[in-house]
Motif scaffolding. Structure first.
Motif, PDB file in Angstrom:
ATOM      1  N   TYR A 227       0.818  -1.207   0.000  1.00 17.31           N
ATOM      2  CA  TYR A 227       0.000   0.000   0.000  1.00 17.31           C
ATOM      3  C   TYR A 227       0.860   1.269   0.000  1.00 17.31           C
ATOM      4  CZ  TYR A 227      -3.445   3.068   2.420  1.00 17.31           C
ATOM      5  OH  TYR A 227      -4.274   4.074   2.800  1.00 17.31           O
ATOM      6  N   TYR A 228       2.000   1.238   0.724  1.00 20.46           N
ATOM      7  CA  TYR A 228       2.849   2.423   0.854  1.00 20.46           C
ATOM      8  C   TYR A 228       3.798   2.553  -0.325  1.00 20.46           C
ATOM      9  CZ  TYR A 228       1.063   2.454   5.609  1.00 20.46           C
ATOM     10  OH  TYR A 228       0.235   2.495   6.697  1.00 20.46           O
ATOM     11  N   THR A 229       4.000   3.794  -0.742  1.00 17.00           N
ATOM     12  CA  THR A 229       4.794   4.039  -1.949  1.00 17.00           C
ATOM     13  C   THR A 229       5.953   5.014  -1.744  1.00 17.00           C
ATOM     14  OG1 THR A 229       3.235   5.791  -2.569  1.00 17.00           O
ATOM     15  CG2 THR A 229       2.851   3.597  -3.504  1.00 17.00           C
ATOM     16  N   GLY A 230       5.991   5.714  -0.611  1.00 10.42           N
ATOM     17  CA  GLY A 230       7.041   6.701  -0.386  1.00 10.42           C
ATOM     18  C   GLY A 230       7.585   6.609   1.026  1.00 10.42           C
ATOM     19  N   THR A 231       7.565   7.723   1.751  1.00  9.76           N
ATOM     20  CA  THR A 231       8.056   7.754   3.122  1.00  9.76           C
ATOM     21  C   THR A 231       7.238   6.822   4.015  1.00  9.76           C
ATOM     22  OG1 THR A 231       8.607  10.091   2.769  1.00  9.76           O
ATOM     23  CG2 THR A 231       8.672   9.292   5.022  1.00  9.76           C
ATOM     24  N   VAL A 232       7.924   6.087   4.882  1.00 13.97           N
ATOM     25  CA  VAL A 232       7.252   5.219   5.852  1.00 13.97           C
ATOM     26  C   VAL A 232       7.806   5.507   7.245  1.00 13.97           C
ATOM     27  CG1 VAL A 232       6.547   3.327   4.342  1.00 13.97           C
ATOM     28  CG2 VAL A 232       8.876   3.366   5.245  1.00 13.97           C
ATOM     29  N   TYR A 233       6.951   5.293   8.261  1.00 12.64           N
ATOM     30  CA  TYR A 233       7.303   5.635   9.638  1.00 12.64           C
ATOM     31  C   TYR A 233       6.980   4.485  10.583  1.00 12.64           C
ATOM     32  CZ  TYR A 233       6.077  10.092   7.342  1.00 12.64           C
ATOM     33  OH  TYR A 233       5.931  11.126   6.451  1.00 12.64           O
ATOM     34  N   GLU A 234       7.840   4.305  11.580  1.00 10.09           N
ATOM     35  CA  GLU A 234       7.540   3.440  12.716  1.00 10.09           C
ATOM     36  C   GLU A 234       8.117   4.108  13.960  1.00 10.09           C
ATOM     37  OE1 GLU A 234       8.698  -0.621  12.420  1.00 10.09           O
ATOM     38  OE2 GLU A 234       7.184  -1.100  10.912  1.00 10.09           O
ATOM     39  N   THR A 235       7.382   4.040  15.057  1.00 13.59           N
ATOM     40  CA  THR A 235       7.829   4.657  16.301  1.00 13.59           C
ATOM     41  C   THR A 235       7.923   3.590  17.381  1.00 13.59           C
ATOM     42  OG1 THR A 235       6.656   6.672  15.671  1.00 13.59           O
ATOM     43  CG2 THR A 235       7.389   6.508  17.951  1.00 13.59           C
ATOM     44  N   VAL A 236       9.071   3.559  18.067  1.00 13.14           N
ATOM     45  CA  VAL A 236       9.290   2.535  19.089  1.00 13.14           C
ATOM     46  C   VAL A 236       9.648   3.206  20.415  1.00 13.14           C
ATOM     47  CG1 VAL A 236      10.008   0.732  17.486  1.00 13.14           C
ATOM     48  CG2 VAL A 236      11.715   2.310  18.385  1.00 13.14           C
ATOM     49  N   LEU A 237       9.286   2.531  21.519  1.00 13.78           N
ATOM     50  CA  LEU A 237       9.697   2.955  22.855  1.00 13.78           C
ATOM     51  C   LEU A 237      11.046   2.308  23.134  1.00 13.78           C
ATOM     52  CD1 LEU A 237       6.319   2.538  24.814  1.00 13.78           C
ATOM     53  CD2 LEU A 237       7.140   4.492  23.488  1.00 13.78           C
ATOM     54  N   LEU A 238      12.069   3.117  23.395  1.00 16.35           N
ATOM     55  CA  LEU A 238      13.435   2.608  23.501  1.00 16.35           C
ATOM     56  C   LEU A 238      13.619   1.634  24.659  1.00 16.35           C
ATOM     57  CD1 LEU A 238      15.420   5.874  22.697  1.00 16.35           C
ATOM     58  CD2 LEU A 238      14.927   3.969  21.173  1.00 16.35           C
TER      59      LEU A 238
ATOM     60  N   ILE B 241       7.536  -4.258  22.655  1.00 13.82           N
ATOM     61  CA  ILE B 241       6.199  -3.799  22.294  1.00 13.82           C
ATOM     62  C   ILE B 241       6.051  -3.675  20.779  1.00 13.82           C
ATOM     63  CG2 ILE B 241       4.581  -1.856  22.490  1.00 13.82           C
ATOM     64  CD1 ILE B 241       5.773  -1.292  25.241  1.00 13.82           C
ATOM     65  N   GLY B 242       7.161  -3.380  20.100  1.00 10.81           N
ATOM     66  CA  GLY B 242       7.105  -3.129  18.659  1.00 10.81           C
ATOM     67  C   GLY B 242       6.693  -1.697  18.376  1.00 10.81           C
ATOM     68  N   SER B 243       6.243  -1.442  17.167  1.00 10.34           N
ATOM     69  CA  SER B 243       5.873  -0.082  16.769  1.00 10.34           C
ATOM     70  C   SER B 243       4.582   0.352  17.454  1.00 10.34           C
ATOM     71  CB  SER B 243       5.701  -0.001  15.253  1.00 10.34           C
ATOM     72  OG  SER B 243       5.278   1.298  14.875  1.00 10.34           O
ATOM     73  N   VAL B 244       4.600   1.557  18.045  1.00 11.32           N
ATOM     74  CA  VAL B 244       3.395   2.096  18.691  1.00 11.32           C
ATOM     75  C   VAL B 244       2.714   3.146  17.820  1.00 11.32           C
ATOM     76  CG1 VAL B 244       4.186   1.615  21.034  1.00 11.32           C
ATOM     77  CG2 VAL B 244       4.788   3.803  19.966  1.00 11.32           C
ATOM     78  N   CYS B 245       3.345   3.483  16.703  1.00 14.03           N
ATOM     79  CA  CYS B 245       2.753   4.433  15.759  1.00 14.03           C
ATOM     80  C   CYS B 245       3.417   4.215  14.412  1.00 14.03           C
ATOM     81  CB  CYS B 245       2.984   5.873  16.247  1.00 14.03           C
ATOM     82  SG  CYS B 245       2.416   7.152  15.087  1.00 14.03           S
ATOM     83  N   SER B 246       2.625   3.960  13.393  1.00 14.46           N
ATOM     84  CA  SER B 246       3.209   3.647  12.087  1.00 14.46           C
ATOM     85  C   SER B 246       2.343   4.218  10.971  1.00 14.46           C
ATOM     86  CB  SER B 246       3.362   2.130  11.922  1.00 14.46           C
ATOM     87  OG  SER B 246       2.104   1.495  12.069  1.00 14.46           O
ATOM     88  N   GLY B 247       2.917   4.264   9.772  1.00 16.31           N
ATOM     89  CA  GLY B 247       2.168   4.773   8.629  1.00 16.31           C
ATOM     90  C   GLY B 247       3.099   5.112   7.487  1.00 16.31           C
TER      91      GLY B 247
END
Length: 451
Positions: free
Chosen positions: A281-292, A297-303
């Motif tokens: 689905y994604y074609t450009g910039t991608v994001y994942e947010t992790v708690l260090l 827990i893995g990614s808590v915010c992605s897109g």
């Protein structure tokens, strides 16, 4: 009639009042933060026509969806907030102003196996920016700032926003004549952190027939590390090998260039070439947010960025970029880790008024005065012993109790007890309101999450 044993279905969260207040506080922070960036709230139906919801196709989605018949209608519960957004934008295209920026916090449903921390009914908190034919890459650069602002306001400090660009990956794999295997490669290297480089290399060569020398080059390419600027500098050595790769480098460079202006500290951001997001689905910039401190827990915010949001509903080109927070799972994990601040008020009222006279009019008038001044007031009219009335306030954590007897009514004063300190004052109503509001402001200092 036999009594039914009350129970909640597996995979569905049901909170007691105090934690529900904590969840509501988190949602309110998300709403306010998203609104700061010009996003408008949106609510879409929980139930959609199955043919609309499944327009993209079946596969795993259709296996997990809650689908049912009502008369002749084939209906389904929404499984995310993105597909309903796609339908909404296509349907209301002529009424919307683009770029269209919306946020939505709502429940979604997936009939997958319930596990610890994974739910069948859960809240997602999404933002998306949708363009009409084109969408400025500036929106992709702004997303890390929104993530940073959101998590910082919630009270988190030790988190990292990891960013990549699918065009860099697709272009690089095309330069190795592996374009037809790009999806398989990305899904494999996405596991690099979990299974290690040797296992990744083995899967690439054995399962997907990637030549060993190409697998080595892929791992070398993905190993670029350091600050965002250092990774970009290393990637410049690959510029010129593929046009798509070069385009991805330009877009990623733009995101990094504006970080400081957007207020994102370097320690909360990283360029990570292993981030691909599993969806094509994604074609450009991608994001994942992790708690260090909690990588498990893995990614808590992605897109990420996608080229055409509503391709299954309209011929119009509607590119977009968005992120999603799995709010129920995040809340569950934070609670399990003891990271939800227990000191913040969770009471349903700020003050409990105990009428001490037969005529309740003065107490009712006082409650109205409190509410008119923004103080949440509850009248207690039950015929209980005095100790039980005070105990009621204590159990609910209501911070102030007001006693209104004949002497107070005659003298135009209010007896008010601070339930935390035990201090009791007898002041006029205005002064009592001032005291309560000052106390509430002090109690509400601090973040929802504490590390």
């Amino acid at each position: 009639m036999a009594k039914q044993t009350p129970r909640t279905l597996s995979g569905f969260m049901e909170l007691l009042p105090a934690p529900q207040q904590q969840m509501e506080r988190m949602m309110e922070i998300l709403r306010k933060t998203y609104a700061l960036y010009g996003f408008t709230p949106l609510d879409t139906p929980v139930i959609e026509s199955s043919e609309v919801l499944l327009a993209k196709g079946g596969g795993e989605t259709e296996k997990q969806i809650y689908r049912f018949q009502k008369g002749d209608a084939d209906l389904s519960l929404r499984f995310d907030l993105t597909v309903p957004l796609a339908k909404y934008v296509a349907m209301h295209y002529n009424d919307l102003t683009f770029p269209f920026r919306r946020f939505q916090i709502g429940k979604v449903y997936r009939g997958e196996r319930a596990q610890r921390g994974r739910f069948r009914e859960f809240y997602q908190a999404d933002i998306d920016v949708i363009g009409d034919r084109k969408l400025s890459p500036l929106n992709e650069a702004e997303i890390p700032a929104i993530i940073y602002k959101t998590f910082s306001t919630l009270g988190l400090k030790r988190f990292r926003i990891r960013v990549n660009n699918r065009k860099i990956l697709n272009g690089f794999y095309a330069s190795l004549d592996l374009a037809d295997k790009a999806g398989d490669i990305m899904r494999t290297v996405d596991k690099l952190e979990k299974i290690g480089p040797e296992k990744v290399k083995s899967i690439l060569t054995e399962d997907f027939a990637v030549p060993p020398e190409s697998a080595e080059e892929i791992l070398h390419f993905l190993s670029a590390s350091g600050s965002a600027e250092e990774v970009l500098k290393a990637l410049e050595g690959f510029r010129g090998r593929n046009e798509l790769l070069d385009q991805g480098l330009d877009e990623l460079g733009l995101v990094v260039r504006y970080l400081e202006a957007f207020g994102v500290p370097a320690e909360n951001f990283a360029v990570d070439l292993t981030i691909a997001r599993g969806l094509d689905y994604y074609t450009g910039t991608v994001y994942e947010t992790v708690l260090l401190d909690h990588p498990e827990i893995g990614s808590v915010c992605s897109g990420g960025r996608y080229d055409n949001l509503s391709e299954y509903y309209t011929e119009k080109q509607l590119p977009g970029v968005g992120i999603s927070i799995g709010l129920t799972r995040l809340f569950y994990v934070l609670g399990e880790q003891g990271m939800l601040n227990p000191d913040l008020p969770t009471a349903p009222a700020d003050v409990l008024i105990l009428p001490m006279t037969e005529d309740l009019s003065p107490a009712i008038a006082l409650a109205t005065q409190f509410r008119d001044n923004g103080v949440r007031a509850q009248l207690y009219g039950e015929e209980k012993k005095f100790k039980q009335k005070v105990s009621y306030a204590s159990k609910l954590g209501i911070p102030y109790v007001v006693f209104l007897g004949e002497d107070e009514i005659r003298d135009g004063i209010v007896a008010c007890k601070d339930m935390q300190t035990g201090e009791q004052t007898t002041l006029d109503p205005k002064a009592t309101i001032y005291r309560i509001k000052a106390g509430l402001e002090a109690r509400n200092q601090g973040a929802v999450i504490r590390e």
